[in-house]
Scaffold this motif. Structure first.
Motif, PDB file in Angstrom:
ATOM      1  N   ALA A 402       0.833  -1.204   0.000  1.00 46.37           N
ATOM      2  CA  ALA A 402       0.000   0.000   0.000  1.00 46.37           C
ATOM      3  C   ALA A 402       0.866   1.252   0.000  1.00 46.37           C
ATOM      4  CB  ALA A 402      -0.921  -0.013   1.215  1.00 46.37           C
ATOM      5  N   ARG A 403       1.957   1.196   0.742  1.00 49.40           N
ATOM      6  CA  ARG A 403       2.863   2.353   0.769  1.00 49.40           C
ATOM      7  C   ARG A 403       3.482   2.593  -0.599  1.00 49.40           C
ATOM      8  NH1 ARG A 403       8.167   3.486   1.090  1.00 49.40           N
ATOM      9  NH2 ARG A 403       8.728   1.269   1.063  1.00 49.40           N
ATOM     10  N   ALA A 404       3.918   1.509  -1.252  1.00 49.03           N
ATOM     11  CA  ALA A 404       4.555   1.639  -2.564  1.00 49.03           C
ATOM     12  C   ALA A 404       3.587   2.207  -3.592  1.00 49.03           C
ATOM     13  CB  ALA A 404       5.078   0.278  -3.016  1.00 49.03           C
ATOM     14  N   GLN A 405       2.347   1.719  -3.562  1.00 49.67           N
ATOM     15  CA  GLN A 405       1.344   2.223  -4.499  1.00 49.67           C
ATOM     16  C   GLN A 405       1.068   3.701  -4.288  1.00 49.67           C
ATOM     17  OE1 GLN A 405      -1.738  -0.556  -3.485  1.00 49.67           O
ATOM     18  NE2 GLN A 405      -1.314  -1.887  -5.255  1.00 49.67           N
ATOM     19  N   ALA A 406       1.072   4.127  -3.030  1.00 50.87           N
ATOM     20  CA  ALA A 406       0.766   5.525  -2.722  1.00 50.87           C
ATOM     21  C   ALA A 406       1.931   6.444  -3.065  1.00 50.87           C
ATOM     22  CB  ALA A 406       0.395   5.659  -1.250  1.00 50.87           C
ATOM     23  N   GLU A 407       3.149   5.953  -2.877  1.00 50.10           N
ATOM     24  CA  GLU A 407       4.320   6.821  -3.036  1.00 50.10           C
ATOM     25  C   GLU A 407       4.889   6.830  -4.445  1.00 50.10           C
ATOM     26  OE1 GLU A 407       7.254   5.778  -0.176  1.00 50.10           O
ATOM     27  OE2 GLU A 407       6.001   6.271   1.568  1.00 50.10           O
ATOM     28  N   LEU A 408       4.590   5.829  -5.267  1.00 47.73           N
ATOM     29  CA  LEU A 408       5.228   5.725  -6.591  1.00 47.73           C
ATOM     30  C   LEU A 408       4.952   6.931  -7.495  1.00 47.73           C
ATOM     31  CD1 LEU A 408       6.990   4.111  -8.474  1.00 47.73           C
ATOM     32  CD2 LEU A 408       4.938   2.850  -9.239  1.00 47.73           C
ATOM     33  N   PRO A 409       3.715   7.429  -7.584  1.00 44.86           N
ATOM     34  CA  PRO A 409       3.498   8.598  -8.468  1.00 44.86           C
ATOM     35  C   PRO A 409       4.359   9.802  -8.085  1.00 44.86           C
ATOM     36  CG  PRO A 409       1.403   7.579  -7.901  1.00 44.86           C
ATOM     37  CD  PRO A 409       2.447   6.936  -7.032  1.00 44.86           C
ATOM     38  N   ASP A 410       4.438  10.098  -6.814  1.00 44.44           N
ATOM     39  CA  ASP A 410       5.260  11.236  -6.380  1.00 44.44           C
ATOM     40  C   ASP A 410       6.737  10.964  -6.637  1.00 44.44           C
ATOM     41  OD1 ASP A 410       3.027  12.595  -5.538  1.00 44.44           O
ATOM     42  OD2 ASP A 410       3.215  11.984  -3.431  1.00 44.44           O
ATOM     43  N   ALA A 411       7.151   9.712  -6.476  1.00 45.67           N
ATOM     44  CA  ALA A 411       8.556   9.364  -6.700  1.00 45.67           C
ATOM     45  C   ALA A 411       8.911   9.511  -8.177  1.00 45.67           C
ATOM     46  CB  ALA A 411       8.821   7.940  -6.225  1.00 45.67           C
ATOM     47  N   GLN A 412       8.017   9.116  -9.066  1.00 45.12           N
ATOM     48  CA  GLN A 412       8.270   9.263 -10.506  1.00 45.12           C
ATOM     49  C   GLN A 412       8.321  10.737 -10.901  1.00 45.12           C
ATOM     50  OE1 GLN A 412       4.954   6.839 -11.806  1.00 45.12           O
ATOM     51  NE2 GLN A 412       6.315   5.088 -12.265  1.00 45.12           N
ATOM     52  N   ALA A 413       7.453  11.539 -10.277  1.00 49.23           N
ATOM     53  CA  ALA A 413       7.468  12.977 -10.567  1.00 49.23           C
ATOM     54  C   ALA A 413       8.768  13.602 -10.090  1.00 49.23           C
ATOM     55  CB  ALA A 413       6.275  13.654  -9.889  1.00 49.23           C
ATOM     56  N   ALA A 414       9.234  13.191  -8.929  1.00 49.93           N
ATOM     57  CA  ALA A 414      10.496  13.718  -8.398  1.00 49.93           C
ATOM     58  C   ALA A 414      11.658  13.312  -9.283  1.00 49.93           C
ATOM     59  CB  ALA A 414      10.703  13.191  -6.970  1.00 49.93           C
ATOM     60  N   LEU A 415      11.589  12.109  -9.874  1.00 50.82           N
ATOM     61  CA  LEU A 415      12.659  11.664 -10.774  1.00 50.82           C
ATOM     62  C   LEU A 415      12.669  12.504 -12.050  1.00 50.82           C
ATOM     63  CD1 LEU A 415      14.883   9.730 -11.636  1.00 50.82           C
ATOM     64  CD2 LEU A 415      13.105   8.125 -12.402  1.00 50.82           C
TER      65      LEU A 415
END
Length: 460
Positions: A402-415
């Motif tokens: 659940a954490r990975a699903q929630a954080e992945l969009p923001d992580a991709q944007a930061a990348l």
């Protein structure tokens, strides 16, 4: 001539009368003296004062313990409660698992006036009370479970419970809480507070006491016979006691499973004992499904002293009956004067004992006590633990997903932002580092999602 004889006869007669008179007077005098002696009362011998009573918990003749009741303070022993106050000054420490996997701890003091500070004070448990009550000790604790409460009520035995009496007998260490300790690990008591609390009930510390053991001098242990130098008692994987004999002090020093010394919070002194006992007791589960049940009527055990050990047998009539301990020959065990550590050990799943000699050789110890009918077999306990661990792992994996699903969009944007900044200044080392960290975060989150998808596919 006849005149002379007559005079001589008269003189002899007079002398005879005089001598007779002296003899009669002497006889009269003796008789009078005898009558006088017979009429005088005989002197009453002074009563021999009773010798001072030795310490009933250690056997030491260091003061007079006549008419002094011991005090039994339950100490909190869970994670976050250490170091405890007053454990180095206690005459006896008693430890045994009463609930779950963490052992409860009780400190016994023969001279309550010696308690400068004891705590953090914990809740009473019936297992520990069965050691304290035969000594006529005053139980001191904060709260108690239903089994301890029922035992005290049945016996009409007055305890000192902070749950009822509050700050009359207990105090709070604010500095300890400020240092990060939980509130329940900050309550303590002292000799003055104990006396104050008992006075409010109209009870005092005056009363009889009973020796814990039969104390006496024991032969010195030959260094070649030091078969019991290092004892490890595993109450649970997270609760391990190590007692290591110090030839310099003649004491068993108490340490934690990681080797760190068990020290008194009051003075930093490491706890040490002249005598160490392990009482094997068959165990099971009480009707609440959680609290430990022990057969405290009889069992075998270990006695360590002077770096050596021997097997013992013990019996106990009931909750108020003292321990009767014999050696393997059936003779009453003579215990060396000094402080004692008592472990009550059920030997159920997750518990173990090991003992080594001076040369490091492992000793062959008695088998574990049998389980009570309410006990859980090691196979069942192992299966239950495996199921529990699997459930915990599944719950953790679900949380991680659940954490990975929630954080992945923001992580991709930061990348993407980091890559854009780096494209504008490709030689900037800080931007390169930021882009690499962002990429690593995305890769980690993506791996979690991929692992979950793979596991779902296997399950189908």
């Amino acid at each position: 001539m006849r005149k002379f004889q007559a005079l001589s006869l008269s003189a002899a007669l007079l002398a005879s009368l005089l001598l007779g008179g002296c003899a009669n007077n002497a006889a009269s005098s003796d008789a009078a003296s005898s009558d006088s002696a017979a009429s005088e009362p005989e002197a009453t011998p002074e009563p021999t004062p009773a010798p001072p009573a030795a310490n009933p918990l250690t056997g030491a003749a260091d003061a007079d313990y006549t008419g002094k009741r011991p005090v039994a303070v339950t100490l909190r022993n869970m994670t976050g409660s250490t170091p405890q106050w007053g454990i180095a000054s206690a005459d006896v420490l008693v430890e045994g698992v009463t609930e779950g996997n963490t052992a409860s701890l009780m400190a016994l003091y023969a001279n309550p006036d010696s308690i400068a500070k004891a705590g953090p004070v914990g809740p009473a448990r019936d297992l520990l009370l069965q050691v304290a009550l035969p000594l006529n000790a005053v139980p001191v604790h904060i709260d108690k479970n239903i089994y301890a409460s029922n035992l005290l009520n049945t016996l009409a035995y007055q305890d000192l419970d902070g749950y009822h009496i509050g700050k009359t007998a207990f105090a709070f260490d604010q500095d300890r809480q400020n240092a990060g300790y939980a509130e329940e690990n900050c309550w303590y008591t002292t000799a003055e507070l104990i006396n104050s609390g008992l006075a409010s009930y109209g009870v005092s510390l005056n009363g009889d006491n009973t020796p814990l053991f039969q104390f006496g001098e024991r032969p010195a242990v030959d260094p070649a016979d030091r078969s019991g130098m290092n004892l490890t008692i595993t109450f649970s994987p997270d609760d391990i006691d190590c007692l290591n004999y110090d030839t310099g002090t003649g004491l068993y020093a108490l340490s934690n499973g990681d080797g760190s010394p068990v020290q008194d919070a009051d003075n930093g002194q490491q706890v040490g004992f002249t005598n160490v006992f392990v009482f094997y007791a068959s165990s099971g589960i009480k009707d609440d499904g959680y609290t430990r049940q022990y057969d405290m009527t009889a069992g075998i055990g270990l006695y360590l002293h002077g770096g050596a050990w021997e097997r013992i047998n013990w019996t106990k009539e009931d909750a108020t009956g003292p321990f009767a301990i014999t050696n393997e020959a059936g003779e009453t065990l003579v215990v060396s004067p000094g402080k004692s550590f008592i472990a009550i050990w059920g030997g159920y799943y997750g518990q173990s004992i090991s003992l080594t000699a001076a040369d490091g050789s492992a000793q062959t110890l008695p088998d574990k006590p049998a389980l009570l009918e309410s006990g859980i077999s090691e196979e069942a306990a192992a299966a239950a633990e495996a199921d529990y661990n699997a459930a915990q792992e599944a719950a953790s994996a679900e949380t991680e997903l659940a954490r990975a699903q929630a954080e992945l969009p923001d992580a991709q944007a930061a990348l993407e932002e980091a890559q854009t900044a780096l494209d504008a200044d490709p030689e900037n080392q800080d931007l390169i580092t930021a882009r690499d960290n962002a990429q690593a975060n995305v890769d980690a989150l993506t791996a979690i999602l991929a692992a979950a998808e793979q596991q779902d596919g296997q399950a189908e």
